[in-house]
Scaffold this active site. Structure first.
Site, short mmCIF file in Angstrom:
data_model
loop_
_atom_site.label_atom_id
_atom_site.label_comp_id
_atom_site.label_asym_id
_atom_site.label_seq_id
_atom_site.Cartn_x
_atom_site.Cartn_y
_atom_site.Cartn_z
N MET A 145 -41.55 -77.21 -66.55
CA MET A 145 -42.41 -76.50 -65.69
C MET A 145 -43.58 -77.14 -64.85
O MET A 145 -44.86 -76.91 -65.66
CB MET A 145 -42.82 -75.49 -66.90
N HIS A 169 -34.44 -70.84 -60.84
CA HIS A 169 -35.57 -69.60 -61.39
C HIS A 169 -35.13 -68.30 -61.63
O HIS A 169 -34.25 -67.32 -61.25
CB HIS A 169 -36.47 -69.47 -60.13
N ASN A 201 -33.46 -77.01 -59.00
CA ASN A 201 -34.10 -75.51 -60.16
C ASN A 201 -33.23 -74.26 -60.41
O ASN A 201 -32.87 -73.59 -59.26
CB ASN A 201 -35.47 -75.58 -59.46
N GLY A 260 -34.41 -74.68 -73.87
CA GLY A 260 -33.18 -75.24 -73.70
C GLY A 260 -31.42 -75.08 -73.56
O GLY A 260 -30.98 -75.90 -73.57
#
Ligand code: GAR
Length: 195
Positions: free
Chosen positions: A90, A109, A107, A12
């Protein structure tokens, strides 16, 4: 102000960076809820320390994705959530949440997508031997790290980089870039950066 639910599964550090940006006023949004699919994830303690409400669930205790996403949806409605921010969550988002939050799920990545989607993108980049990698922020669709790209930042891989040093460099970029990009999206400048 936009009320965000942040979805995370692990340490986190991105959750923390987003919450910090909200607290400092750099990001004009409310971190209103953490959604986490792992009871013992460090991010759950971060949420407690920041007094961010959390919904922590165990996927295996539900019949299927539709069932746990329906439960998540109730939580999102209860907390009046406008926007979903995936930060190391995930798990693929299913049709229940995609339909309810169409165009309002992003999101981050740790690669220059479409290269190296899925798990361990940093390890994949090192194993492949690419000289350039980076960070991608994109809208979420039903695929794995697919969906329209909003923003990307590139980073050179040095010959002596290891998984650990590269991860540190990527995290440093993510922690600045994710809050900044969210701010652009929420202040309606999003369309300028979306192809
Ligand atoms: C981040 O590097 C994020 O880009 C990655 O997980 C990490 C979470 O770190 N996400 C993915 O790989 C999505 N496919 P954090 O828990 O410290 O924020």
């Amino acid at each position: 102000m936009t009320r965000m639910a942040i979805f995370a599964s692990g340490s986190g550090s991105n959750f923390q960076a987003i919450v910090d940006a909200c607290r400092s006023g750099a990001l004009d949004a409310v971190p209103a809820l953490l959604i986490c699919d792992k009871e013992d994830a460090i991010v759950v303690n971060r949420a407690k320390a920041e007094a961010v409400p959390s919904f922590v669930f165990t996927p295996k205790s539900y019949k299927n994705k539709k069932e746990f996403e329906s439960e998540i949806l109730l939580q999102l409605e209860k907390h009046k959530i406008d926007f979903l921010v995936l930060a190391g969550y995930m798990r693929l988002i299913g049709s229940t949440l995609l339909t309810a939050y169409k165009g309002k799920i992003v999101n981050i990545h740790p690669s220059l997508l479409p290269a190296f989607p899925g798990l361990d993108a940093i390890g994949q980049a090192i194993s492949y031997g690419v000289k350039l990698t980076g960070v991608t922020i994109h809208f979420v669709d039903e695929g794995m790290d697919t969906g329209p790209i909003i923003a990307q930042k590139a980073l050179e891989i040095e010959p002596n980089d290891t998984q650990e040093t590269l991860q540190q460099k990527i995290h440093k970029i993510e922690h600045e870039y994710y809050p900044q990009t969210l701010q652009q999206i929420f202040s309606n400048k999003g369309e300028k950066i979306i192809r």
